[in-house]
Design a protein around this motif. Structure first.
Motif, PDB file in Angstrom:
ATOM      1  N   UNK B 306      -8.111 -81.414  22.684  1.00  0.00           N
ATOM      2  CA  UNK B 306      -7.034 -82.269  22.167  1.00  0.00           C
ATOM      3  C   UNK B 306      -7.081 -83.626  22.832  1.00  0.00           C
ATOM      4  N   UNK B 307      -6.774 -84.675  22.027  1.00  0.00           N
ATOM      5  CA  UNK B 307      -6.568 -86.025  22.549  1.00  0.00           C
ATOM      6  C   UNK B 307      -5.360 -86.621  21.834  1.00  0.00           C
ATOM      7  N   UNK B 308      -4.632 -87.454  22.531  1.00  0.00           N
ATOM      8  CA  UNK B 308      -3.427 -88.061  21.957  1.00  0.00           C
ATOM      9  C   UNK B 308      -3.416 -89.547  22.305  1.00  0.00           C
ATOM     10  N   UNK B 309      -2.903 -90.363  21.367  1.00  0.00           N
ATOM     11  CA  UNK B 309      -2.664 -91.769  21.668  1.00  0.00           C
ATOM     12  C   UNK B 309      -1.354 -92.182  21.016  1.00  0.00           C
ATOM     13  N   UNK B 310      -0.843 -93.297  21.463  1.00  0.00           N
ATOM     14  CA  UNK B 310       0.477 -93.696  20.987  1.00  0.00           C
ATOM     15  C   UNK B 310       0.505 -95.105  20.447  1.00  0.00           C
ATOM     16  N   UNK B 311       1.567 -95.350  19.666  1.00  0.00           N
ATOM     17  CA  UNK B 311       1.779 -96.674  19.067  1.00  0.00           C
ATOM     18  C   UNK B 311       3.269 -96.811  18.809  1.00  0.00           C
ATOM     19  N   UNK B 312       3.718 -98.021  18.792  1.00  0.00           N
ATOM     20  CA  UNK B 312       5.137 -98.255  18.560  1.00  0.00           C
ATOM     21  C   UNK B 312       5.546 -97.624  17.225  1.00  0.00           C
ATOM     22  N   UNK B 313       6.685 -96.932  17.256  1.00  0.00           N
ATOM     23  CA  UNK B 313       7.123 -96.224  16.048  1.00  0.00           C
ATOM     24  C   UNK B 313       7.689 -97.190  15.018  1.00  0.00           C
ATOM     25  N   UNK B 314       8.603 -98.039  15.438  1.00  0.00           N
ATOM     26  CA  UNK B 314       9.228 -99.001  14.513  1.00  0.00           C
ATOM     27  C   UNK B 314       8.722-100.393  14.854  1.00  0.00           C
ATOM     28  N   UNK B 315       8.197-101.084  13.866  1.00  0.00           N
ATOM     29  CA  UNK B 315       7.723-102.440  14.095  1.00  0.00           C
ATOM     30  C   UNK B 315       6.250-102.472  14.404  1.00  0.00           C
ATOM     31  N   UNK B 316       5.702-103.671  14.480  1.00  0.00           N
ATOM     32  CA  UNK B 316       4.255-103.812  14.711  1.00  0.00           C
ATOM     33  C   UNK B 316       3.874-103.387  16.117  1.00  0.00           C
TER      34      UNK B 316
END
Lengths: 167, 896
Positions: B306-316
């Protein structure tokens, strides 16, 4: 207007549930005992005993005077102001008394609820924030006068509780 | 001149550049974009037909070939340029392949031409660029890397980033002066990549950052067009933390992680995982907004990555980097949960999937064992689908440690075969008793609890948590979601101690112990305490003890403690003072009492007294005992009686006078109550009447007896007065002739006791008592005496008698009228004693001799008869004897 009785019932519900669990006789006894305890605590603070009762201290009008408090709501209001003052003193002597006042006010509310009296929680002095300078400059005077007057007020309340005060 | 023109042109260019900056600044995209540059005099002979940029996919391969073919030419071409040549550059990206090139024409006016990016790819210099805001929202980073297609030399690469961050937050800020740009040098590596860092104040995250790049490589200067970005729109989160995989109770694989700590907004996550097993292979990619993801149907003997990455949920925002891959391998038998920590009395369940020989065992065939020692009854099994079996343990008892193993091993078995792996069950007794005590000043409540019950759970931490209700406790205390921790300190006795100060006297403190362990946390049953109901008062003060004068009671007085104001009861303990006081208890239930009196047997002893108190309603604890108070021995009453006394008479026969010495024994405390100041001898004679003689503390008094009768009385006097009850003795010439004792005998029982017995003659006088005297005969030894009641006929005298000495015993009858004639005997000398002993032997021996004689005589008689019989048996029968036949034995033999 329809909400009136319902709201009143909901307001009193937490206290009614207490009354149901705790016999009102016990609440009355505890109230009197706690008042005596606070009075004794104040008596045990040595520097309050040396103060002359004949000498009037000016500039501390925000401390409730010695007017009789005839009703439970007035008692609560008076105690709220004393609690507010004592809490602001940050003195080791009075922290415990301030806690006792908190309990005493809760007991008064239980007594009031047993009589179906709506007793909204008193807030103390709204202008208290502006008195910071007075407190800072006269901590000793404030403590001595507040405790002295509180002691007298409590003794007065003790007598009035036997007379079944009104709302 | 050429230089001047060039400089003017350059300044002009920069002016145009800046004036058009705000409107034409390239908006930095969240994704990568490219920077491509070419010399200003390049003719675009190979410009592509319009519209080709919109459909480049088919042509990519073609243009790659073109670029490669022209690479050598371009390199030569660039190498001929001077170092002052500034290239025209443009930005483009996969999404927009058109480059807008700003250039000045021959009239000195700027123009903007749109060029397809493929042109730059073929003959220009190209870089990949990505800019983002770090998640701490303090640093803006631009990263650029050179494309391998760059036809210029990449050694000596130097990159500077020039930026300006306007003070005002406006959509169209005023045009910044060139001088207002700040410059930062970028860190370049040997791999033709550079990273430029721009610090951004937190307050300006929403401002528009303007920036451009100056690149110098191989002696050629490149300058990018102006870029603009709002840093908050390009935040790039760090990879998620604490990536973790576990099997849920339902047999699913739960992937969980925690959000990066610094990111100020909610994130969405992309989860990339793969499953590799002998039964199944799958890969998946999911986007979730929570920090966990469930994967169905975990398989035994499988591997999950497994690998996970993140990004802002709302907005750019920008996708963060992938986390480090996490690999989770399941065994051939899968327990879920693999370990359970629970408390006594609870019910827990384990699930298991069993794979044997690359096949999942049917859940119906699975049986469960405990500690490989006992088979768990099938009624505790349940089937959860075809593959999952479940076992439930109801009403668990505490795990008994077996050696170092502090858990029960739960085995999932395929009928007769159990896999060596097992689940662990930890059952802890969390019934921790918390006891509290409020001090006598009603300001502090101390709570104590012992952790002995959970010592077996290694690695656990304990914490007392509490919730305070405004007044009193509820009937059934429960764990409140809003609670506070309380610091507790381990004491030497193994108890933890927690102190609440100040306190709310009438509030309910609901407390419980939270046991934290890597396997989970447990809570002990909550207990609720109202400080007012657990008060241990201070002991009563000013405790005093005294024996009351005249009344003769032990009186104890005290002062109640200041607190509590409730009614109190008191407990008194008292006892004779000594090394080990034998305490007696007395309780006082009258709340306002300040003293109590108790009856004590000995009024002239020192009593130790202590008092303690407790609330009359039974709540709280007994106080400690007060400091002991002691009574002081003092006179309570007049002496109960005067001393017993006797007289010794020394007779002077010539003068017909007798010197009488009165002797008495000092009065003991229980008679004197409690001391004797003096003794007074009271005399009475018919001639002289009555008079008294003060003899002080002496115990003898001598006077002259001259009259027929002389009565004396000895009084004991203390500070209260003289004794009322006294002994009288009358010395009378007449009475001394009266003989009333008929006989007197003395029997020594041992060296410390002699039995005296006597018989009396009838008498008309009233007998008051006897007095016996004894002394060693023929010695001028002290005469000892004893008063004996009149009703007894024998008396045991206890003294130290010397066996070899002879004693004289005298018995005096004492009448009201006077002392009678004594009976005097000599005591038991050793010979007499022996004689008595011999006599005693005779009494035994004589009967023995007599009985022996009788026995002997009887024996002789019997023997005689026997012998006679035997003798006559040997005489022959004449009828049987030949020679005796015909003889008449009755006839005289002298005839023969």
């Amino acid at each position: 207007m329809r909400c009136g009785p319902l709201c009143r019932f909901l307001w009193l519900w937490p206290y009614l549930s207490y009354v149901e669990a705790v016999p009102i006789r016990k609440v009355q006894d505890d109230t009197k005992t706690l008042i005596k305890t606070i009075v004794t605590r104040i008596s045990d603070i040595s520097h309050t005993q040396a103060v002359s009762s004949k000498q009037r201290v000016a500039g501390l009008d925000f401390i409730p005077g010695l007017h009789p408090v005839l009703s439970l709501s007035r008692m609560d209001q008076t105690l709220a102001i004393y609690q507010q003052i004592l809490t602001s003193l940050h003195s080791r002597n009075v922290i415990q008394i301030s806690n006792d006042l908190e309990n005493l006010r809760d007991l008064l509310r239980l007594l009031a609820s047993s009589k179906s009296c709506p007793l909204p929680r008193a807030r103390g002095l709204e202008s208290f924030e502006s008195l910071g300078g007075v407190l800072e400059a006269s901590l000793y005077s404030t403590e001595v006068v507040a405790l002295s007057r509180l002691q007298t007020a409590l003794q007065d309340m003790l007598g009035r509780l036997d007379l079944s005060p009104g709302c | 001149m050429t230089c001047q023109k060039f400089c003017v042109a350059l300044l002009h260019w920069e002016f145009i550049y800046l004036t058009t900056a705000l409107n034409l600044a390239y908006p930095i995209t969240p994704w990568r974009f490219k920077l491509s540059c070419m010399p200003p005099n390049t003719t675009y002979d190979f410009l592509l037909p319009t519209g080709i940029s919109k459909n480049t996919s088919n042509l990519n391969e073609h243009y790659e070939a073109v670029v490669k073919a022209k690479l050598n030419l371009s390199t030569t071409y660039f190498s001929n340029l001077s170092s002052k040549t500034t290239f025209y550059c443009c930005f483009w990206s996969k999404e927009d392949k058109n480059c807008s090139v700003h250039a000045d024409n021959i009239d000195g006016k700027d123009f903007v031409s749109t060029v397809n990016s493929l042109v730059f790819q073929q003959i220009g210099a190209n870089w990949n660029i990505q800019c983002w805001m770090k998640e701490d929202l303090k640093l803006f980073i631009c990263y650029m890397e050179s494309l391998f297609k760059n036809p210029f030399k990449t050694y000596d690469l130097k990159v500077h980033l020039l930026y300006v961050l306007p003070e005002v937050l406006e959509e169209s800020p005023p045009v910044p002066q060139k001088s207002s740009f700040q410059i930062v040098q970028c860190n370049c590596s040997v791999h033709d990549s550079c990273e430029c860092h721009v610090p951004v104040p937190t307050a300006k995250l929403n401002h528009t950052l303007l920036l451009y790049l100056k690149i110098k490589s191989g002696g050629i200067n490149f300058q990018s067009p102006l870029m603009s970005v709002q840093p908050i729109n390009v935040v790039k989160p760090d990879p998620p933390l604490d990536l973790h995989m576990e099997i849920t109770d339902a047999g699913h694989l739960r992937i969980s992680w925690s959000s990066p700590t610094l990111v100020p907004f909610q994130l969405q996550y992309q989860v990339k995982y793969s499953e590799n097993s002998s039964i199944n292979m799958r890969k998946a990619d999911e986007i979730v907004s929570t920090t966990s993801l469930l994967i169905d149907s975990v398989l035994p003997g499988s591997s999950y990555e497994v690998q996970v990455r993140g990004k802002r949920l709302d907005g750019p925002g920008i996708w963060g980097d992938w986390s480090t891959p996490l690999i989770f391998t399941t065994q051939d038998v899968v327990y879920f949960p693999p370990k359970i920590l629970t408390s006594v009395g609870s019910n827990v369940s384990f699930h298991c999937i069993y794979k044997s020989e690359n096949k999942i065992v049917s859940s119906k065939k699975i049986v469960w064992w405990l500690n490989l020692a006992e088979k768990i009854p099938p009624r505790q099994y349940a089937v959860v689908g075809d593959r999952v079996s479940k076992v439930t343990f109801p009403h668990l008892n505490a795990t008994k440690p077996r050696g170092k193993f502090t858990y029960d091993a739960v085995y999932c078995c395929n009928q007769q075969e159990c896999h060596h792996r097992y689940a662990e069950l930890y059952v802890i007794d969390v019934n921790i008793n918390i006891s509290c005590e409020t001090d006598g000043y009603l300001t502090k409540m101390t709570c104590r609890w012992s952790a002995n019950a959970i010592q077996s759970l290694m690695g656990s931490t304990l914490q007392l948590r509490y919730h305070r209700s405004s007044l009193y406790c509820s009937d059934v205390p429960s764990i409140h979601p809003m609670s506070e921790p309380k610091d507790c300190h381990l004491q030497r006795d193994g108890f933890y101690e927690c102190i609440f100060q100040p306190i709310f006297l009438l509030s309910g403190y609901t407390m419980w112990i939270k046991i934290n362990h890597s396997l989970g946390s447990l809570d002990s049953p909550p207990t609720c305490v109202v400080p007012d109901s657990v008060v241990k008062p201070l002991p009563p003060s000013s405790v005093k003890a005294e024996i009351t004068v005249e009344i003769g009671l032990l009186k104890i007085s005290w002062e109640k403690p200041v607190f509590p104001e409730n009614n109190l009861k008191f407990q008194i303990r008292y006892g004779l003072n000594g090394k080990e006081v034998q305490w007696k208890m007395y309780e006082v239930y009258e709340a306002k009492s300040k003293s109590a009196s108790v009856l004590v047997p000995d009024l002239c002893a020192v009593y130790a007294v202590q008092v303690r108190c407790r609330r009359l309603d039974g709540l709280g604890y007994w106080s400690n005992w007060s400091s002991p108070a002691y009574t002081v021995v003092m006179d309570i009453k007049v002496p109960t009686r005067g001393p017993e006394f006797w007289r010794i008479i020394n007779e002077d026969t010539t003068k017909k006078e007798r010197n009488v010495t009165l002797l008495w024994k000092p009065l003991m405390k229980n008679d004197s109550l409690c001391s004797v100041r003096k003794y007074v001898v009271k005399h009475h004679t018919s001639r002289n009447g009555t008079w008294s003689e003060d003899v002080g503390n002496h115990t003898k008094s001598t006077f002259l007896w001259t009259e027929q009768a002389h009565s004396v009385t000895v009084l004991a006097v203390n500070s209260i007065g003289a004794s009322f009850v006294n002994f009288n003795l009358t010395l009378s010439w007449l009475m001394s002739k009266v003989n009333s004792v008929q006989s007197l005998s003395a029997y020594p029982l041992n060296s410390s006791c002699v039995l005296l017995s006597w018989t009396l003659l009838p008498s008309d006088y009233s007998l008051m008592y006897f007095v016996t005297e004894w002394k060693i005969l023929n010695e001028d030894s002290e005469v000892k005496w004893l008063r004996i009641p009149p009703s007894v006929k024998k008396y045991y005298i206890h003294d130290h008698f010397i066996p070899i000495e002879k004693y004289q015993f005298s018995l005096y009858p004492v009448f009201m009228e006077g002392v009678g004639k004594p009976k005097i005997i000599n005591s038991f000398p050793q010979d007499d004693i022996e004689k008595h002993q011999h006599d005693a032997g005779l009494y035994v021996i004589v009967p023995i001799i007599i009985s022996s004689s009788i026995l002997l005589l009887g024996t002789l008689l019997i023997s005689h008869q026997r012998m006679k019989k035997l003798f006559w048996e040997d005489v022959p029968n004449p009828k049987n004897c030949s020679w005796a036949q015909g003889l008449n034995f009755q006839k005289r033999t002298d005839i023969l």
